[in-house]
Scaffold this active site. Structure first.
Site, PDB file in Angstrom:
ATOM      1  N   GLU A   1       0.909  10.702  34.515  1.00  0.00           N
ATOM      2  CA  GLU A   1       2.113  10.873  35.334  1.00  0.00           C
ATOM      3  C   GLU A   1       3.061   9.687  35.160  1.00  0.00           C
ATOM      4  O   GLU A   1       4.277   9.858  34.994  1.00  0.00           O
ATOM      5  CB  GLU A   1       1.734  11.054  36.808  1.00  0.00           C
ATOM      6  CG  GLU A   1       1.064  12.399  37.057  1.00  0.00           C
ATOM      7  CD  GLU A   1       0.741  12.684  38.510  1.00  0.00           C
ATOM      8  OE1 GLU A   1       0.474  13.846  38.833  1.00  0.00           O
ATOM      9  OE2 GLU A   1       0.743  11.747  39.344  1.00  0.00           O
TER      10      GLU A   1
ATOM     11  N   TYR B   1      -4.947  11.441  35.875  1.00  0.00           N
ATOM     12  CA  TYR B   1      -3.709  11.840  36.552  1.00  0.00           C
ATOM     13  C   TYR B   1      -2.654  10.728  36.541  1.00  0.00           C
ATOM     14  O   TYR B   1      -1.505  10.947  36.174  1.00  0.00           O
ATOM     15  CB  TYR B   1      -3.990  12.117  38.030  1.00  0.00           C
ATOM     16  CG  TYR B   1      -4.686  13.387  38.394  1.00  0.00           C
ATOM     17  CD1 TYR B   1      -3.971  14.478  38.866  1.00  0.00           C
ATOM     18  CD2 TYR B   1      -6.067  13.491  38.338  1.00  0.00           C
ATOM     19  CE1 TYR B   1      -4.603  15.639  39.276  1.00  0.00           C
ATOM     20  CE2 TYR B   1      -6.712  14.653  38.735  1.00  0.00           C
ATOM     21  CZ  TYR B   1      -5.980  15.729  39.205  1.00  0.00           C
ATOM     22  OH  TYR B   1      -6.614  16.876  39.607  1.00  0.00           O
TER      23      TYR B   1
ATOM     24  N   GLU C   1       5.872  35.610  35.208  1.00  0.00           N
ATOM     25  CA  GLU C   1       5.533  37.024  34.969  1.00  0.00           C
ATOM     26  C   GLU C   1       4.493  37.167  33.852  1.00  0.00           C
ATOM     27  O   GLU C   1       3.793  38.169  33.771  1.00  0.00           O
ATOM     28  CB  GLU C   1       6.782  37.851  34.656  1.00  0.00           C
ATOM     29  CG  GLU C   1       7.456  37.516  33.344  1.00  0.00           C
ATOM     30  CD  GLU C   1       8.698  38.358  33.082  1.00  0.00           C
ATOM     31  OE1 GLU C   1       8.666  39.574  33.313  1.00  0.00           O
ATOM     32  OE2 GLU C   1       9.714  37.787  32.630  1.00  0.00           O
TER      33      GLU C   1
ATOM     34  N   CYS D   1       1.430  10.124  46.131  1.00  0.00           N
ATOM     35  CA  CYS D   1       2.090  11.408  45.824  1.00  0.00           C
ATOM     36  C   CYS D   1       3.596  11.426  46.072  1.00  0.00           C
ATOM     37  O   CYS D   1       4.357  11.899  45.226  1.00  0.00           O
ATOM     38  CB  CYS D   1       1.498  12.532  46.681  1.00  0.00           C
ATOM     39  SG  CYS D   1      -0.179  12.292  47.227  1.00  0.00           S
TER      40      CYS D   1
ATOM     41  N   LYS E   1       5.687   8.880  43.997  1.00  0.00           N
ATOM     42  CA  LYS E   1       5.473   9.316  42.601  1.00  0.00           C
ATOM     43  C   LYS E   1       6.362  10.512  42.268  1.00  0.00           C
ATOM     44  O   LYS E   1       7.048  10.532  41.267  1.00  0.00           O
ATOM     45  CB  LYS E   1       3.986   9.651  42.414  1.00  0.00           C
ATOM     46  CG  LYS E   1       3.550  10.142  41.049  1.00  0.00           C
ATOM     47  CD  LYS E   1       3.705  11.623  40.800  1.00  0.00           C
ATOM     48  CE  LYS E   1       3.085  12.534  41.802  1.00  0.00           C
ATOM     49  NZ  LYS E   1       1.626  12.589  41.765  1.00  0.00           N
TER      50      LYS E   1
ATOM     51  N   THR F   1      -2.023   6.153  51.378  1.00  0.00           N
ATOM     52  CA  THR F   1      -1.751   6.162  49.936  1.00  0.00           C
ATOM     53  C   THR F   1      -0.711   7.219  49.569  1.00  0.00           C
ATOM     54  O   THR F   1       0.263   6.937  48.865  1.00  0.00           O
ATOM     55  CB  THR F   1      -3.055   6.450  49.155  1.00  0.00           C
ATOM     56  OG1 THR F   1      -4.012   5.467  49.506  1.00  0.00           O
ATOM     57  CG2 THR F   1      -2.817   6.409  47.655  1.00  0.00           C
ATOM     58  N   CYS F   2      -0.908   8.447  50.043  1.00  0.00           N
ATOM     59  CA  CYS F   2      -0.043   9.543  49.602  1.00  0.00           C
ATOM     60  C   CYS F   2       1.423   9.272  49.917  1.00  0.00           C
ATOM     61  O   CYS F   2       2.292   9.395  49.063  1.00  0.00           O
ATOM     62  CB  CYS F   2      -0.493  10.848  50.258  1.00  0.00           C
ATOM     63  SG  CYS F   2       0.560  12.227  49.819  1.00  0.00           S
TER      64      CYS F   2
HETATM   65  P1  NDP Z   1      -8.832   9.442  37.128  1.00  0.00           P
HETATM   66  O1  NDP Z   1     -10.225   9.434  37.553  1.00  0.00           O
HETATM   67  O2  NDP Z   1      -8.052  10.706  37.104  1.00  0.00           O
HETATM   68  O3  NDP Z   1      -8.734   8.815  35.663  1.00  0.00           O
HETATM   69  C1  NDP Z   1      -9.238   7.557  35.370  1.00  0.00           C
HETATM   70  C2  NDP Z   1      -9.049   7.310  33.888  1.00  0.00           C
HETATM   71  O4  NDP Z   1      -9.383   5.961  33.572  1.00  0.00           O
HETATM   72  C3  NDP Z   1      -9.940   8.189  33.044  1.00  0.00           C
HETATM   73  O5  NDP Z   1      -9.197   8.564  31.915  1.00  0.00           O
HETATM   74  C4  NDP Z   1     -11.103   7.259  32.688  1.00  0.00           C
HETATM   75  O6  NDP Z   1     -11.691   7.556  31.469  1.00  0.00           O
HETATM   76  C5  NDP Z   1     -10.383   5.939  32.563  1.00  0.00           C
HETATM   77  N1  NDP Z   1     -11.232   4.776  32.819  1.00  0.00           N
HETATM   78  C6  NDP Z   1     -12.105   4.606  33.836  1.00  0.00           C
HETATM   79  N2  NDP Z   1     -12.655   3.384  33.780  1.00  0.00           N
HETATM   80  C7  NDP Z   1     -12.128   2.766  32.701  1.00  0.00           C
HETATM   81  C8  NDP Z   1     -12.293   1.477  32.133  1.00  0.00           C
HETATM   82  N3  NDP Z   1     -13.121   0.587  32.655  1.00  0.00           N
HETATM   83  N4  NDP Z   1     -11.575   1.179  31.026  1.00  0.00           N
HETATM   84  C9  NDP Z   1     -10.722   2.074  30.484  1.00  0.00           C
HETATM   85  N5  NDP Z   1     -10.510   3.314  30.998  1.00  0.00           N
HETATM   86  C10 NDP Z   1     -11.211   3.651  32.091  1.00  0.00           C
HETATM   87  O7  NDP Z   1      -8.132   8.336  38.042  1.00  0.00           O
HETATM   88  P2  NDP Z   1      -6.614   7.971  38.312  1.00  0.00           P
HETATM   89  O8  NDP Z   1      -6.604   6.506  38.526  1.00  0.00           O
HETATM   90  O9  NDP Z   1      -5.702   8.546  37.291  1.00  0.00           O
HETATM   91  O10 NDP Z   1      -6.326   8.726  39.686  1.00  0.00           O
HETATM   92  C11 NDP Z   1      -7.178   8.522  40.813  1.00  0.00           C
HETATM   93  C12 NDP Z   1      -7.314   9.788  41.618  1.00  0.00           C
HETATM   94  O11 NDP Z   1      -6.115  10.041  42.292  1.00  0.00           O
HETATM   95  C13 NDP Z   1      -7.583  11.013  40.758  1.00  0.00           C
HETATM   96  O12 NDP Z   1      -8.962  11.277  40.706  1.00  0.00           O
HETATM   97  C14 NDP Z   1      -6.842  12.109  41.424  1.00  0.00           C
HETATM   98  O13 NDP Z   1      -7.739  12.899  42.156  1.00  0.00           O
HETATM   99  C15 NDP Z   1      -5.868  11.418  42.350  1.00  0.00           C
HETATM  100  N6  NDP Z   1      -4.496  11.687  41.919  1.00  0.00           N
HETATM  101  C16 NDP Z   1      -4.025  12.961  41.978  1.00  0.00           C
HETATM  102  C17 NDP Z   1      -2.736  13.249  41.579  1.00  0.00           C
HETATM  103  C18 NDP Z   1      -2.236  14.649  41.637  1.00  0.00           C
HETATM  104  O14 NDP Z   1      -2.843  15.472  42.319  1.00  0.00           O
HETATM  105  N7  NDP Z   1      -1.158  14.983  40.943  1.00  0.00           N
HETATM  106  C19 NDP Z   1      -1.841  12.209  41.085  1.00  0.00           C
HETATM  107  C20 NDP Z   1      -2.443  10.909  41.030  1.00  0.00           C
HETATM  108  C21 NDP Z   1      -3.725  10.681  41.445  1.00  0.00           C
HETATM  109  P3  NDP Z   1     -12.844   8.679  31.316  1.00  0.00           P
HETATM  110  O15 NDP Z   1     -12.152   9.992  31.209  1.00  0.00           O
HETATM  111  O16 NDP Z   1     -13.505   8.263  30.044  1.00  0.00           O
HETATM  112  O17 NDP Z   1     -13.722   8.561  32.502  1.00  0.00           O
END
Ligand code: NDP
Length: 465
Positions: free
Chosen positions: A191, A187, A455, A58, A61, A52-53
């Site tokens: 992003e 995330y 700083e 990552c 992206k 994936t990364c």
């Molecule tokens: P996240 O878990 O970060 O976010 C998922 C989002 O989707 C949340 O806002 C959640 O809402 C919402 N959600 C979940 N289910 C539903 C639904 N059925 N309907 C509508 N909204 C929903 O997942 P991502 O997909 O953004 O990323 C996956 C993982 O990848 C992350 O956990 C992260 O660790 C990793 N990642 C890291 C990055 C980095 O380090 N820069 C970059 C990209 C990914 P709610 O808040 O209400 O649960």
């Protein structure tokens, strides 16, 4: 690798000491380190080495983030005397350049594995018992098996869900959408909202609660949201899509209609789900090997990444501990050292720093203010919000934010939260300080580097009320 001695007898009861299912960050690191410790290692990958990364996360992206930041740089340049007229962005050109880099990295991974003596098999691995993996009809046995299959983007169930894309497809779209609706507030949603917005798309982000980036410090959430709004991203809160349909497409018109729970609808070119990622454990043969999963398919493991079956281990996103590449690397490395290096190394998930490559960028380590107030008796918060120097001449009306959370009893800095240019680069070094348990007094003793944003972190004097 059928290992036989001169008498024709099997020297080893298994083909391999370790067989790894999945050639992403966790699997590749574990197999290389285990092979370095002298283990006979096989690995299978159903898609492309790097996982994936490297292939659809990552790395591409971040390349797209770089691409999207040029529009901001061009806009800011005139304040510094530059005239940048006629700059145009070519999406297919960028996608092709990104693909060349991904292919280069994929080949690097292949060479690293080869150099380490890991035997790589292309194809999907399926467990048939606790010691046997079948890849494209070929059976491989191993004393220990490591599952590092990662996750796949979640897609919510609704009519027309198949009309939407996920991050997997976003990297290779045939054209840049004029408008896009991104569903989710984590995330990936923020992003990609920044990427598409910076490249010129009209972006709406729809999130079911009241503010993006749940789980991050509230000031981080506020400053990122304000910065995204300032750059033109539209937020649609407290609602979720319940259906998507295709509209007849005539030139210049939207071609998706998204229906929301509140009865309203939005017409757009493209819909992208960024609603989390599910472990990729369906049809992996886990029941045949006796490996238990949770209802959502996650493989629960102990501090040594061991599943309920004593010779089967799992690392990375499939274990849903912390879904970050460096964490999967640490888990894979610790597993290999413990099982093949004679050096017990449990995994540690405390004070994992992370960054969101949103625009503006954010980075955090340790406790949020809210968590600190819940967990500690007395907390001091030091915060500064300021206009980054670069924005003075450019006239960009945006503030960055830096925040230290201090445990008053021990004076230790237990959390750092940043929003603004280079937050990720700044935080990496400061994460060492938090990890080492340094105190606010240690920060105060450190001389700043002038003029920088960083700083601020060593010159914060007055706690906020
Ligand atoms: P996240 O878990 O970060 O976010 C998922 C989002 O989707 C949340 O806002 C959640 O809402 C919402 N959600 C979940 N289910 C539903 C639904 N059925 N309907 C509508 N909204 C929903 O997942 P991502 O997909 O953004 O990323 C996956 C993982 O990848 C992350 O956990 C992260 O660790 C990793 N990642 C890291 C990055 C980095 O380090 N820069 C970059 C990209 C990914 P709610 O808040 O209400 O649960």
């Amino acid at each position: 690798m059928k290992d036989t001695d001169t008498s024709g007898e099997n020297k080893h009861p298994f083909d391999y000491d370790l067989y790894v299912i999945g050639g992403g960050s966790g699997g590749v690191r574990a197999s290389r380190i285990a092979a370095g410790h002298g283990a006979r290692v096989g690995l299978c990958e159903e898609s492309r080495l790097g996982g994936t990364c490297v292939i659809r996360g990552c790395v591409p992206k971040k390349l797209l983030v770089f691409a999207s930041q040029f529009s901001e740089a061009f806009a800011d340049a005139s304040g510094y005397g530059w005239q940048v007229a006629g700059a145009e962005f070519d999406w297919p050109e960028m996608v092709a350049a990104k693909e060349r880099e991904i292919t280069r990295l994929e080949q690097v991974y292949g060479r690293l594995l080869e150099g380490a003596g890991v035997e790589v098999h292309a194809g999907r691995g399926v467990l048939v018992d606790a010691h046997t993996v079948v890849v494209d009809g070929q059976r491989y046995t191993a004393e220990k098996i490591l599952i590092a299959v990662g996750g796949r983007p979640a897609v919510p169930e609704m009519p027309g869900a198949e009309l939407a894309i996920t991050s997997d497809e976003a990297f290779d779209l045939p054209e840049l959408p004029k408008q896009i609706l991104i569903v989710g507030g984590g995330y990936i949603a923020v992003e990609f909202a920044g990427i598409f917005n910076g490249l010129g798309s009209d972006v709406t982000l729809s999130y079911r609660r009241d503010r993006i980036l749940r789980g991050f410090d509230d000031d981080v959430r506020r400053f990122v949201e304000a910065g995204m709004q300032g750059r033109g991203v539209t937020f649609r809160y407290h609602d979720i899509p319940v259906g998507i349909e295709t509209l007849d497409r005539s030139p210049g018109q939207s071609h998706r209609r998204v229906h929301f729970k509140d009865g309203s609808h939005l017409d757009t070119d493209l819909v992208m789900f960024a609603v989390g990622r599910n472990p990729h454990t369906v049809d992996l043969g886990l029941p045949e090997a006796g490996v238990q999963t949770t209802d959502s398919g996650v493989i629960p493991v102990d501090d040594h990444s061991r599943s309920n079956v004593s010779n089967i281990f799992a690392v990375g996103d499939v274990t849903d501990r912390v879904q970050l590449t460096p964490v999967a690397l640490m888990e894979g490395h610790a597993f290999a050292d413990s099982e093949f290096g004679g050096h017990e190394r449990p995994v540690e998930h405390a004070n994992v720093p992370s960054a969101v490559f949103s625009q503006p960028q954010a980075a955090s380590v340790g406790l949020t203010e809210h968590e600190a107030r819940e967990q500690l008796q007395s907390v001091e918060v030091f915060r500064s919000s300021f206009k980054p120097m670069k924005y003075t001449l450019s006239g960009r009306d945006e503030k960055g934010m830096m925040k230290l959370i201090v445990d008053e009893a021990s004076n230790r800095v237990v959390g750092i939260h940043l929003v603004g240019p280079d937050s990720a680069e700044i935080l990496q070094g400061f994460a060492v300080a938090v990890r080492a348990g340094l105190t606010k007094a240690d920060f105060d003793r450190t001389i700043g580097i002038h003029p920088t944003s960083a700083e601020e972190l060593v010159t914060l004097r007055q706690p906020v009320d």
